[in-house]
Design a protein around this motif. Structure first.
Motif, PDB file in Angstrom:
ATOM      1  N   PRO A   1      -6.417   1.984   0.603  1.00  0.00           N
ATOM      2  CA  PRO A   1      -7.527   1.800  -0.335  1.00  0.00           C
ATOM      3  C   PRO A   1      -7.264   0.835  -1.495  1.00  0.00           C
ATOM      4  N   LEU A   2      -6.154   0.086  -1.439  1.00  0.00           N
ATOM      5  CA  LEU A   2      -5.934  -0.897  -2.493  1.00  0.00           C
ATOM      6  C   LEU A   2      -6.915  -2.053  -2.322  1.00  0.00           C
TER       7      LEU A   2
ATOM      8  N   TYR B   1      -4.988   3.338  -8.000  1.00  0.00           N
ATOM      9  CA  TYR B   1      -5.075   2.503  -6.798  1.00  0.00           C
ATOM     10  C   TYR B   1      -5.874   1.231  -7.026  1.00  0.00           C
TER      11      TYR B   1
ATOM     12  N   ILE C   1       2.587   2.066  -3.300  1.00  0.00           N
ATOM     13  CA  ILE C   1       1.664   2.559  -4.330  1.00  0.00           C
ATOM     14  C   ILE C   1       1.206   3.981  -4.020  1.00  0.00           C
ATOM     15  N   LEU C   2       0.820   4.228  -2.777  1.00  0.00           N
ATOM     16  CA  LEU C   2       0.317   5.551  -2.415  1.00  0.00           C
ATOM     17  C   LEU C   2       1.399   6.619  -2.513  1.00  0.00           C
ATOM     18  N   SER C   3       2.656   6.222  -2.326  1.00  0.00           N
ATOM     19  CA  SER C   3       3.756   7.190  -2.355  1.00  0.00           C
ATOM     20  C   SER C   3       4.250   7.490  -3.762  1.00  0.00           C
TER      21      SER C   3
ATOM     22  N   GLU D   1      -0.535   8.023  -8.738  1.00  0.00           N
ATOM     23  CA  GLU D   1      -1.735   8.830  -8.531  1.00  0.00           C
ATOM     24  C   GLU D   1      -2.909   7.953  -8.112  1.00  0.00           C
ATOM     25  N   GLU D   2      -3.884   8.577  -7.491  1.00  0.00           N
ATOM     26  CA  GLU D   2      -5.035   7.852  -6.945  1.00  0.00           C
ATOM     27  C   GLU D   2      -5.796   7.071  -8.010  1.00  0.00           C
TER      28      GLU D   2
ATOM     29  N   SER E   1      -4.286  -2.771   3.749  1.00  0.00           N
ATOM     30  CA  SER E   1      -3.983  -2.442   2.355  1.00  0.00           C
ATOM     31  C   SER E   1      -4.867  -1.338   1.803  1.00  0.00           C
TER      32      SER E   1
ATOM     33  N   LYS F   1       0.833  -1.210   0.000  1.00  0.00           N
ATOM     34  CA  LYS F   1       0.000   0.000   0.000  1.00  0.00           C
ATOM     35  C   LYS F   1       0.864   1.255   0.000  1.00  0.00           C
ATOM     36  N   ASN F   2       1.843   1.313   0.873  1.00  0.00           N
ATOM     37  CA  ASN F   2       2.646   2.530   1.003  1.00  0.00           C
ATOM     38  C   ASN F   2       3.472   2.806  -0.246  1.00  0.00           C
TER      39      ASN F   2
END
Length: 248
Positions: free
Chosen positions: A203-204, A167, A158-160, A163-164, A201, A155-156
């Protein structure tokens, strides 16, 4: 709700693993693909060497069923370069979804930055090709704390770095279904493990794979919040759903 759109109908055994001839195993794969088309499953998940055939059959049929395959399967201990080479070939062969086995043993041994780098580079490559990525963390090989850590790691990353809008194209997946456990301990998706994955995880999305064989088990997973279910029992599940035995 159309349960078929949650199902990744899966057959990943080699002929040797299935105890059949190469021709018999090929027939099983073809039957799995044809069933996915007839039932309009979300996806058929097969071994990399079967992707070209699956894409051809699905294209000729005019079906919208997606083709998925596994990368660095089932151990996940290949290098980033090896994973990328497998992914590149799978994409060229016509795969829509690529389910990577994360190097969970490397993670457990402390090579956390290497795992992060691998997740980043392989995810970036697939998203650049507009593909869906799933990271198999193999929860049967992990304790609860490690399930939490690995779900959060993916998760981190992807979020880092993305872009949203991306996700929902990156899943955390529970299991290969091939991990060897002792004393009858489940080697696939468990309710407790899936709950930990969902909590850490988000919002994945999460894919529950391994051991989901009945309509009741599928309903439990969907009720928890999983978005995809990998199962070799997709036909039995949807048939039960259609006859009203446990349907919504």
């Amino acid at each position: 709700m159309d349960i078929r759109q949650y199902l990744d109908s899966t057959y990943l055994k080699t002929a040797q693993q299935a105890g059949v001839s190469e021709d018999e195993n090929l027939k099983i794969v073809k039957n799995t693909i044809e069933e996915a088309i007839a039932q309009n499953f979300k996806l058929v998940m097969i071994r990399p060497e079967m992707v070209t055939m699956a894409r051809k059959i699905i294209t000729i049929s005019g079906s919208k069923v997606n083709v998925g395959t596994v990368i660095d399967f089932p151990l996940g201990q290949g290098s980033t370069e090896q994973k990328l080479a497998e992914a590149d070939k799978a994409i060229k062969d016509g795969a829509d979804d690529l389910d990577f086995v994360l190097n969970y043993e490397g993670f457990k041994s402390g090579y956390i930055n290497d795992v992060r780098k691998q997740v980043l580079e392989c995810t970036r490559f697939c998203l650049q090709h507009n593909k869906t990525v799933k990271w198999i963390i193999e929860i049967a090989a992990l304790n609860d704390h490690e399930i939490v850590q690995l779900s959060a790691l993916v998760k981190n990353v992807i979020l880092s770095n993305f872009e949203e809008t991306f996700y929902l194209s990156v899943f955390v997946k529970s299991s290969t279904g091939f991990y060897k456990t002792r004393d009858g301990i489940p080697n696939g998706a468990t309710l407790s493990g899936i709950k930990l994955m969902l909590e850490n995880s988000f919002p994945l999305p999460v894919k529950a794979a391994g051991g989901v064989r009945t309509i009741e088990e599928a309903k439990q997973m969907i009720a928890l919040g999983v978005k995809r279910i990998g199962t070799s029992s997709a036909g039995a599940i949807v048939n039960c759903f259609n006859t009203g035995d446990g349907g919504y």
